[in-house]
Design a protein around this motif. Structure first.
Motif, PDB file in Angstrom:
ATOM      1  N   LYS A  12      50.383  29.860  48.198  1.00 54.20           N
ATOM      2  CA  LYS A  12      50.486  29.013  47.010  1.00 54.20           C
ATOM      3  C   LYS A  12      49.331  29.211  46.043  1.00 54.20           C
ATOM      4  O   LYS A  12      49.383  28.745  44.903  1.00 54.20           O
ATOM      5  CB  LYS A  12      50.589  27.548  47.411  1.00 54.20           C
ATOM      6  CG  LYS A  12      49.347  26.966  48.054  1.00 54.20           C
ATOM      7  CD  LYS A  12      49.577  25.491  48.378  1.00 54.20           C
ATOM      8  CE  LYS A  12      48.322  24.841  48.968  1.00 54.20           C
ATOM      9  NZ  LYS A  12      48.543  23.400  49.269  1.00 54.20           N
ATOM     10  N   ASP A  13      48.281  29.932  46.479  1.00 53.18           N
ATOM     11  CA  ASP A  13      47.154  30.222  45.593  1.00 53.18           C
ATOM     12  C   ASP A  13      47.443  31.398  44.674  1.00 53.18           C
ATOM     13  O   ASP A  13      46.664  31.678  43.753  1.00 53.18           O
ATOM     14  CB  ASP A  13      45.896  30.540  46.413  1.00 53.18           C
ATOM     15  CG  ASP A  13      45.443  29.361  47.257  1.00 53.18           C
ATOM     16  OD1 ASP A  13      45.613  28.209  46.804  1.00 53.18           O
ATOM     17  OD2 ASP A  13      44.919  29.597  48.358  1.00 53.18           O
ATOM     18  N   ILE A  57      57.948  30.212  48.015  1.00 56.93           N
ATOM     19  CA  ILE A  57      57.120  29.591  46.989  1.00 56.93           C
ATOM     20  C   ILE A  57      57.951  29.078  45.819  1.00 56.93           C
ATOM     21  O   ILE A  57      57.502  28.212  45.073  1.00 56.93           O
ATOM     22  CB  ILE A  57      56.038  30.568  46.477  1.00 56.93           C
ATOM     23  CG1 ILE A  57      56.673  31.798  45.826  1.00 56.93           C
ATOM     24  CG2 ILE A  57      55.104  30.988  47.605  1.00 56.93           C
ATOM     25  CD1 ILE A  57      55.660  32.704  45.140  1.00 56.93           C
ATOM     26  N   THR A 117      49.738  33.481  41.963  1.00 58.24           N
ATOM     27  CA  THR A 117      50.786  33.419  40.953  1.00 58.24           C
ATOM     28  C   THR A 117      51.510  34.757  40.921  1.00 58.24           C
ATOM     29  O   THR A 117      50.880  35.798  40.700  1.00 58.24           O
ATOM     30  CB  THR A 117      50.211  33.110  39.566  1.00 58.24           C
ATOM     31  OG1 THR A 117      49.565  31.827  39.599  1.00 58.24           O
ATOM     32  CG2 THR A 117      51.306  33.092  38.510  1.00 58.24           C
ATOM     33  N   THR A 174      57.958  35.421  47.380  1.00 55.10           N
ATOM     34  CA  THR A 174      57.242  34.888  48.539  1.00 55.10           C
ATOM     35  C   THR A 174      56.501  35.974  49.299  1.00 55.10           C
ATOM     36  O   THR A 174      55.336  35.793  49.676  1.00 55.10           O
ATOM     37  CB  THR A 174      58.222  34.152  49.469  1.00 55.10           C
ATOM     38  OG1 THR A 174      58.824  33.074  48.746  1.00 55.10           O
ATOM     39  CG2 THR A 174      57.496  33.597  50.690  1.00 55.10           C
TER      40      THR A 174
END
Length: 546
Positions: free
Chosen positions: A481-482, A31, A484, A466
């Motif tokens: 990717k959703d 990520i 944080t 990641t």
């Protein structure tokens, strides 16, 4: 907010079966990969603060000396110098030990200021090699003898084991000191805001740095925040507090401005650790069929002014052998102290043991792979104690031999003609890496549906962000990717240092546990709205269903 705190929360739900995972176990792009390869990832070397000063350290040129006097008064008169401190009184014990530090508006001015510091030394006898330190009457490096036994181990009866052997072999193996040399040298930035200190550090252990600073500066750890965004390698050398970090904090306090200290490549060689040397003598007994009857190891290991490495675990654990004896000695020298280096001690120990087994196999005319398989262990302590939960080394032997064409190897070492010859070898390694108890993590769910995974760990280049995102996404029916991910800050939930292959087995279960609790909470909310049982709710593809 859902935290992995097993003493306060109900028992977590069982983990899904492996074949039910949608993301875990599959190839996932990092990520933060794009940020790293495009140079946008902030490393400690990149930190720039308003009004920041640059610190430099004066280091002893002597391997052993007494600091008689020090005069830093001339430094204060140099334009651009904002702080100067004496760091050492009394004896210095290795070349490179810090004795004073300055902070100035730029690096050039700081370097000029160091030349104005007047230090009077009384040079003393020293020993910078193991051979010199072990001589009778050698200069004493510390307040104890230069050679100190620090490890003993015995199982079975070593004399009986040698009597039972058909062949006995004894050889000595030597490994040299190695330096870590990460791409990003050591460095820190310190900034005070009133009585609160923030430090940006190139470290593998943000909480270790925080607690070390608290002890050195004699202030509560609650007033210190340590941040590490990205790090350009450490290999064990960055697992604790450093003298230069304390110096940066002291200079920043005196100047009332942020101070940045970045070590040069030479400083990185002298004063921030090394892998200790070793001088290992191994004596082994074996039967004609390859059964090991006895292994004896005597090791002299030098970590400078620090302790040497435990190099004996491969001998103790790797192979089935009923009679084992070990003795290990530290040899102190007037050089910089050792630090952990990629599988501390195991590398030196493996080099010696595996080389010895090759020579032992040759002595009894046995395939060296067969020697290892003959003495294969399924329990630790040489097949005497706890069974391994899983061990696939025997399968690795089989697959490795097939892949490299083991059957075509020279039947005897050195066979062939010419100066350049080819051979095939085999070696085994062992390491203990496990999870660390007490690791904490938070998973936060926000009203807009956004999710945060938070842990006070640090990524040392192994993809921590990641896998934290992947585990959270898998558990909550999201995409990596959703999520944080927040790490590298001592204001986040506690985690230990990142070393010894312990980070993933510590952090991953904590994140999983927190995410499962979050999922359980969401299921209960959904069940009330959908008027079904919570156990019937499935989370996936960003939806609730039954």
């Amino acid at each position: 907010e859902f935290r992995d705190m097993k003493t306060e929360e109900p028992e977590v739900a069982p983990s899904p079966e492996k074949d039910k995972f949608e993301i875990i176990g599959k190839s996932t792009s990092r990520i933060d990969g794009e940020k790293i390869v495009t140079g946008r990832a902030p490393y400690t070397h990149d930190i720039k603060l308003r009004g920041m000063l640059y610190g430099k350290i004066l280091r002893s040129p002597h391997a052993c000396a007494e600091v008689i006097s020090m005069d830093i008064s001339q430094v204060q008169s140099l334009p651009g110098v904002k702080a100067a401190i004496q760091l050492k009184k009394g004896r210095v014990t290795y070349a490179g030990e810090q004795v004073a530090a300055v902070a100035a508006v730029d690096e050039k001015t700081a370097e000029q200021a160091l030349k104005l510091i007047k230090v009077e030394y009384k040079s003393l006898p020293f020993a910078v090699t193991e051979e010199k330190a072990m001589e009778e009457g050698a200069p004493q490096v510390r307040k104890r003898p230069n050679v100190q036994k620090f490890n003993e181990y015995t199982r079975g009866n070593i004399d009986k084991g040698f009597k039972e052997a058909d062949f006995v072999l004894e050889n000595t193996y030597k490994t040299a000191v190695e330096i870590h040399h990460p791409a990003e040298t050591h460095g820190s930035v310190a900034k005070w805001e009133g009585e609160r200190l923030t430090v940006w550090d190139s470290t593998q252990a943000i909480f270790g740095v925080r607690d070390g600073l608290a002890r050195a500066l004699k202030i509560p750890a609650s007033r210190i925040k340590v941040i590490k965004h990205y790090m350009g390698g450490g290999f064990g050398s960055k697992l604790g507090i450093n003298d230069y970090t304390v110096a940066a904090a002291m200079l920043a306090k005196q100047a009332n401005k942020p101070v940045k200290i970045i070590l040069s490549r030479r400083e990185n060689s002298l004063c921030v650790g090394n892998r200790p040397s070793s001088l290992q003598t191994i004596k082994g007994g074996v039967k004609k069929d390859g059964t090991l009857t006895a292994l004896y190891l005597k090791n002299y290991t030098s970590g400078g002014i620090g302790r040497g490495d435990y190099c004996s675990e491969p001998v103790v654990d790797l192979y089935k052998c009923p009679n084992v004896q070990v003795e290990e000695h530290s040899v102190f020298t007037n050089t910089g102290a050792s630090r952990p280096t990629r599988a501390p001690g195991h590398v030196q120990g493996t080099f010696a043991l595996e080389g010895f087994l090759e020579e032992l196999a040759n002595k009894i005319n046995l395939d060296p792979l067969e020697l290892r398989k003959k003495n294969y262990s399924t329990k630790n302590q040489g097949d005497k104690e706890t069974p391994y939960s899983s061990k696939g080394l025997n399968k690795c032997y089989q697959l490795g031999a097939e892949k490299i064409g083991w059957k075509r190897r020279n039947k005897r070492p050195g066979e062939g003609n010419g100066k350049v010859r080819r051979g095939l070898g085999v070696a085994s390694q062992i390491w203990w890496g496990v999870g660390r108890a007490g690791t904490q993590a938070d998973v936060k769910l926000h009203p807009d549906g956004s999710v945060e995974a938070i842990c006070g760990t640090q990524d040392i280049g192994c993809g921590t962000r990641t896998y934290m995102a992947t585990i959270t996404a898998e558990t909550l029916g999201l995409r990596p990717k959703d999520v944080t991910v927040k790490i590298g800050n001592t204001e986040y939930p506690w985690c230990g240092g990142s070393g010894g292959s312990t980070t993933t087995p510590s952090v991953a279960p904590a994140i999983r546990d927190a995410a499962l609790k979050a999922a359980d909470y969401l299921k209960k909310m959904a069940a009330e709205n959908l008027e079904v049982k919570a156990d019937d709710i499935i989370i996936g593809n960003r939806k609730f269903s039954n």
